[in-house]
Design a protein around this motif. Structure first.
Motif, short mmCIF file in Angstrom:
data_model
loop_
_atom_site.label_atom_id
_atom_site.label_comp_id
_atom_site.label_asym_id
_atom_site.label_seq_id
_atom_site.Cartn_x
_atom_site.Cartn_y
_atom_site.Cartn_z
N ARG A 29 0.86 -1.25 -0.07
CA ARG A 29 0.02 0.07 -0.01
C ARG A 29 0.83 1.29 -0.07
O ARG A 29 1.87 1.52 0.69
CB ARG A 29 -1.06 -0.03 1.18
CG ARG A 29 -1.96 -1.19 1.56
CD ARG A 29 -3.11 -0.98 0.37
NE ARG A 29 -4.25 -1.81 0.71
CZ ARG A 29 -5.25 -2.09 -0.41
NH1 ARG A 29 -5.12 -1.57 -1.44
NH2 ARG A 29 -6.09 -3.01 -0.03
N ARG A 30 0.48 2.27 -0.71
CA ARG A 30 1.06 3.39 -0.77
C ARG A 30 0.18 4.42 0.62
O ARG A 30 -0.87 4.10 0.89
CB ARG A 30 0.82 4.51 -1.87
CG ARG A 30 1.58 3.97 -3.13
CD ARG A 30 2.74 4.86 -3.11
NE ARG A 30 2.61 6.23 -3.25
CZ ARG A 30 2.75 6.86 -4.39
NH1 ARG A 30 2.70 6.22 -5.48
NH2 ARG A 30 2.65 8.16 -4.25
N LEU A 31 0.93 5.12 1.20
CA LEU A 31 0.73 5.60 2.61
C LEU A 31 0.39 6.94 2.09
O LEU A 31 1.28 7.93 2.53
CB LEU A 31 1.62 5.52 3.73
CG LEU A 31 1.85 4.10 4.21
CD1 LEU A 31 2.99 4.30 5.33
CD2 LEU A 31 0.89 3.28 4.49
N ALA A 32 -0.81 7.46 1.90
CA ALA A 32 -1.15 8.82 1.40
C ALA A 32 -1.03 9.84 2.46
O ALA A 32 -0.57 10.84 2.47
CB ALA A 32 -2.67 8.65 0.78
N GLY A 33 -1.42 9.31 3.84
CA GLY A 33 -1.48 10.14 4.85
C GLY A 33 -0.06 10.48 5.52
O GLY A 33 0.63 11.62 5.58
N VAL A 34 1.05 9.72 5.11
CA VAL A 34 2.47 9.96 5.46
C VAL A 34 2.78 10.70 4.42
O VAL A 34 3.63 11.83 4.56
CB VAL A 34 3.31 8.56 5.73
CG1 VAL A 34 4.59 9.14 5.64
CG2 VAL A 34 2.69 7.74 6.77
N GLU A 42 -4.11 3.08 5.78
CA GLU A 42 -4.15 2.08 4.65
C GLU A 42 -3.71 0.80 4.93
O GLU A 42 -3.99 -0.26 4.21
CB GLU A 42 -3.06 2.59 3.45
CG GLU A 42 -3.60 3.86 2.90
CD GLU A 42 -3.01 5.09 3.49
OE1 GLU A 42 -3.08 6.31 3.08
OE2 GLU A 42 -2.40 4.97 4.76
N LEU A 43 -2.92 0.50 5.92
CA LEU A 43 -2.34 -0.77 6.56
C LEU A 43 -3.35 -1.78 7.36
O LEU A 43 -4.26 -1.15 8.04
CB LEU A 43 -0.94 -0.48 7.52
CG LEU A 43 -0.05 0.30 6.72
CD1 LEU A 43 1.25 0.06 7.48
CD2 LEU A 43 0.11 -0.52 5.26
N SER A 44 -3.57 -2.91 6.86
CA SER A 44 -4.28 -3.69 7.74
C SER A 44 -3.57 -5.02 8.06
O SER A 44 -3.83 -6.06 7.31
CB SER A 44 -5.66 -4.09 6.95
OG SER A 44 -5.11 -4.60 5.62
N PRO A 45 -2.49 -5.00 8.91
CA PRO A 45 -1.69 -6.13 9.08
C PRO A 45 -2.36 -7.14 9.93
O PRO A 45 -3.35 -7.14 10.55
CB PRO A 45 -0.63 -5.44 10.52
CG PRO A 45 -0.90 -3.95 10.27
CD PRO A 45 -2.63 -3.93 9.85
#
Length: 285
Positions: A217-222, A246-249
């Protein structure tokens, strides 16, 4: 009857794909371990004779990576600094022997959440070239990999190249992989970062995380939090406080979901510092 074919031209391979269902064999580094001791039940299309699909070339608008290009080819080819993350990821794909034969397209088509090459290609905004006997199309990498072991490949299609637009090959980049040991290990989490710096501040940022979701995933917030930040010690704080929704580990034998989320945030900060040349000695997680 199981069929085996080893075409010598791309057109021949596409014609075969159009007339029957085949399992494509490229480098074979995932093909044979997945097969194990089971008898072959699928037709095998061996594309190792397609020399036209190997190598890196520059066009007016893109860098083009042939589907059969190996990770060693990537490491050895002279490329802009924005590709440094991809070269670092290439050095993490198994052993040197694996890197010598494993193909870039095979890493994508295998569609493992822990595929080392995917985050580095995502920050380059790479797209996948798909060809059949009747048509050619291009998909952003994020639209090509649909989930764990799932891609957008349609019957009769094969990946023929990965294209990186030149507008995405500016700036500097870095790759950080976290595993249970330094070498020959499946990622717990990994990050690629590409930054463009102008006038002492981050003008643009691309951050991608792998092994912490079903797909990288690209991290748009970061990325948004980094844009406009001055290059100083507070930069890491901007990363550590930015949202990573965006992450769902998942939790598995390599690490819990909670650990993955905390680890991802930390190695994002490391990758950002490394891309800026601030943490070059501490890239290994």
């Amino acid at each position: 009857m199981i069929r085996y074919a080893k075409p010598t031209t791309v057109d021949e391979a596409l014609a075969l794909l159009g007339e029957d269902r085949w399992r494509i064999l490229a480098g074979g580094t995932d093909f044979y371990p997945a097969q194990g001791a089971k008898p072959f039940r699928d037709n095998v299309l061996d594309i190792n004779g397609l020399t036209a699909l190997r190598g890196v070339a520059e066009t007016n608008d893109h860098w083009r990576i042939g589907a059969r290009t190996t990770w060693t080819d990537i490491v050895r080819h002279p490329l802009p600094a924005a590709f440094d993350a991809l070269k670092a990821a290439a050095r993490e794909v198994g052993s040197v022997q694996i890197q010598n034969v494993a193909s870039v397209a095979g890493n994508l088509c295998n569609a493992s959440p822990a595929a080392d090459g995917v985050p580095a290609l995502m920050v380059l905004e790479a797209e996948v070239e798909l060809r059949s006997a009747k048509a050619i199309r291009h998909l952003p990498l994020g639209d090509f990999i649909l989930g764990n072991r799932r891609t957008a490949l349609q019957p009769g299609e094969m990946v023929t190249a990965i294209r990186v637009p030149k507008r995405s090959t500016i700036g500097t980049s870095a790759f950080v992989k976290l595993g249970a040991r330094r070498y020959l290990v499946i990622s717990i989490a990994m990050v690629a970062a590409r930054l463009v710096v102008e006038d002492g501040a981050v003008a643009d940022a691309a951050i991608a995380v792998g092994a912490c979701s079903a797909v990288a995933r690209r991290l748009a917030g970061v990325e948004a939090a980094l844009r406009g930040c001055p290059i100083d010690e507070a930069l890491a704080d901007a990363v550590l406080s930015a949202p990573i929704d965006e992450l769902s580990p998942i939790g598995d034998v390599r690490g819990s979901a909670e650990y993955r989320e905390h680890a991802a945030r930390e190695i994002v900060a490391r990758a950002v510092r490394a891309a800026l040349g601030q943490d070059s000695g501490k890239v290994a997680a």
